[in-house]
Design a protein around this motif. Structure first.
Motif, PDB file in Angstrom:
ATOM      1  N   VAL A  73       8.898 -13.823   8.052  1.00 29.62           N
ATOM      2  CA  VAL A  73       8.435 -12.472   8.438  1.00 29.62           C
ATOM      3  C   VAL A  73       6.935 -12.273   8.234  1.00 29.62           C
ATOM      4  N   GLU A  74       6.279 -13.245   7.635  1.00 23.35           N
ATOM      5  CA  GLU A  74       4.837 -13.065   7.371  1.00 23.35           C
ATOM      6  C   GLU A  74       4.028 -12.788   8.634  1.00 23.35           C
ATOM      7  N   PRO A  75       4.376 -13.385   9.776  1.00 23.04           N
ATOM      8  CA  PRO A  75       3.603 -13.081  10.989  1.00 23.04           C
ATOM      9  C   PRO A  75       3.618 -11.596  11.376  1.00 23.04           C
ATOM     10  N   LEU A  76       4.570 -10.840  10.865  1.00 25.86           N
ATOM     11  CA  LEU A  76       4.646  -9.412  11.208  1.00 25.86           C
ATOM     12  C   LEU A  76       3.743  -8.544  10.329  1.00 25.86           C
ATOM     13  N   LEU A  77       3.189  -9.130   9.270  1.00 28.03           N
ATOM     14  CA  LEU A  77       2.413  -8.313   8.319  1.00 28.03           C
ATOM     15  C   LEU A  77       1.184  -7.725   8.993  1.00 28.03           C
ATOM     16  N   GLU A  78       0.920  -6.467   8.659  1.00 26.21           N
ATOM     17  CA  GLU A  78      -0.265  -5.773   9.165  1.00 26.21           C
ATOM     18  C   GLU A  78      -1.107  -5.344   7.972  1.00 26.21           C
ATOM     19  N   GLU A  79      -2.312  -4.884   8.259  1.00 31.68           N
ATOM     20  CA  GLU A  79      -3.171  -4.309   7.228  1.00 31.68           C
ATOM     21  C   GLU A  79      -2.408  -3.208   6.483  1.00 31.68           C
ATOM     22  N   GLY A  80      -2.423  -3.265   5.170  1.00 26.60           N
ATOM     23  CA  GLY A  80      -1.804  -2.197   4.391  1.00 26.60           C
ATOM     24  C   GLY A  80      -0.310  -2.355   4.175  1.00 26.60           C
ATOM     25  N   VAL A  81       0.252  -3.456   4.656  1.00 26.67           N
ATOM     26  CA  VAL A  81       1.689  -3.699   4.467  1.00 26.67           C
ATOM     27  C   VAL A  81       1.861  -4.821   3.449  1.00 26.67           C
ATOM     28  N   GLY A  82       2.762  -4.620   2.499  1.00 25.81           N
ATOM     29  CA  GLY A  82       2.986  -5.604   1.453  1.00 25.81           C
ATOM     30  C   GLY A  82       4.319  -6.307   1.625  1.00 25.81           C
ATOM     31  N   LEU A  83       4.322  -7.589   1.247  1.00 27.34           N
ATOM     32  CA  LEU A  83       5.551  -8.382   1.258  1.00 27.34           C
ATOM     33  C   LEU A  83       5.654  -9.047  -0.107  1.00 27.34           C
ATOM     34  N   SER A  84       6.730  -8.786  -0.817  1.00 26.24           N
ATOM     35  CA  SER A  84       6.885  -9.298  -2.174  1.00 26.24           C
ATOM     36  C   SER A  84       8.082 -10.234  -2.248  1.00 26.24           C
ATOM     37  N   VAL A  85       7.926 -11.303  -3.028  1.00 31.20           N
ATOM     38  CA  VAL A  85       8.945 -12.352  -3.116  1.00 31.20           C
ATOM     39  C   VAL A  85       9.651 -12.237  -4.462  1.00 31.20           C
TER      40      VAL A  85
END
Ligand SMILES: *Cc1c(COP(=O)(O)O)cnc(C)c1O
Length: 348
Positions: A72-84
């Motif tokens: 899903v990392e390709p969907l990340l935008e400025e200001g969006v967080g992804l935590s593992v």
């Protein structure tokens, strides 16, 4: 397989997903509302889920491991967080250091590894009584976390779906941690935790189950809409004559003549044998019961009431999560995450 139309599909209601997130965001009060999209978005497909929630305004996403993060990392935008959620193993370091996702550091070794690598912003999981992942709340957290730049400090409730003393105990411990360890934000509540009220919301909530139509506590009933509808195609229509049995081990024997539809769905698709003799399927809203045992790839439905159900038709499986959980003995979580790879996933 391009262009292949599978004989089973999940109809996924994007409006219901967004409506559920909005309700959870409202119920989270002043806290931001994120989304747990681990296990491939609880079986719905993480990319499809994340796309829709991004559009709705969700800014914080949670996955379990770095394989899920890469998807899903390709969907990340400025200001969006992804935590593992599971933090960072030695094997993950190369990917993690080059990723826009943040590890949720769970152990002293993970914290030391991240610090030594100069990894930058991270999240931190502190255990407050579940005794699963996280630094022990009784430990010297200041020492373990010194030098870390903590974006979100998390803990996880063990029994938020029940009214038990452990909820307040975990909350008290979490407040203590908040006073001792500096972080930009603090996050405690999953879907059920949101329903426990504002004392549990802190800065960020992280629902999973309820986004996808699960009812974690009574407070959510009537607000959370179903998102997932499994459907399967009729492969054959046949007649059972009184005295005939059907399926493996002949657990159902007809005491009258029946008309039966054989559907392309089975336990290999997550429709487990707990539904044997208890599940149901519908055609144009009319409910018809399963007969006999669930096979790996097939089920049988009594369509005596509907002479019009024919080979090639689609039937909708009864899968309202709280009801299906009661019928099958599976949890709502298992009912979602077990949905297999053979379904076409169709958003509408
Ligand atoms: C899975 C998970 C969630 C989401 O929980 P639900 O009960 O599905 O809402 C939140 N936080 C953590 C740490 C999780 O592992």
């Amino acid at each position: 397989m391009h262009g292949y139309i599978a004989p089973l599909r999940l109809r996924l209601d994007g409006d219901a997903l967004v409506s559920n997130w909005r309700w959870l965001a409202g119920a989270s009060g002043d806290a931001a509302c994120g989304a747990a999209i681990k296990a491939d978005g609880y079986g719905l497909g993480a990319v499809g889920v994340m796309r829709r929630l991004l559009r709705a305004g969700c800014r914080d996403f949670f996955v379990s491991n770095w394989g899920e993060a890469a998807a899903v990392e390709p969907l990340l935008e400025e200001g969006v967080g992804l935590s593992v959620l599971h933090g960072v193993r030695e094997e993950d370091m190369r990917q993690a250091l080059g990723s826009r996702a943040r590890p949720i550091l769970c152990t002293p070794l993970q914290a030391a590894r991240w610090r030594a690598a100069g990894g930058g912003a991270c999240d931190l999981m502190v255990d407050t009584g579940m005794n699963r992942l996280g630094l022990d709340w009784r430990g010297d957290l200041a020492a373990a976390t010194g030098g870390l730049e903590i974006a979100t400090l998390l803990s996880h409730l063990a029994s938020a779906d029940e009214d038990v003393a452990l909820n307040a105990t975990q909350r008290q411990r979490f407040v203590g941690i908040r006073n001792a360890v500096a972080a930009q934000r603090y996050s405690l509540a999953n879907s059920a935790g949101i329903c426990l009220g504002r004392d549990y919301h802190f800065d960020l909530t992280r629902p999973g189950l309820a986004l996808y139509g699960g009812i974690p506590r009574d407070q959510a009933a009537g607000h959370i809409r179903a998102v997932v509808q499994p459907q399967a195609q009729v492969l054959q229509r046949r007649r059972l004559i009184a005295g005939d049995s059907i399926g493996y081990n002949a657990i159902f024997t007809a005491d009258r003549d029946h008309e039966v539809a054989i559907l392309n769905l089975g336990y290999a698709d997550g429709y487990l044998r707990g539904f044997s003799g208890k599940g149901a399927a519908r055609h144009e809203g009319e409910r018809m019961p399963l007969l006999g045992r669930v096979s790996m790839d097939l089920i049988a439905v009594d369509v005596s009431a509907r002479p019009d159900v024919a080979e090639g038709d689609w039937m909708t499986i009864d899968y309202a999560l709280p009801d299906a959980a009661a019928v099958s003995g599976l949890s709502q979580y298992e009912l979602l995450t077990g949905l297999g790879a053979r379904f076409d996933r169709v958003w509408e």
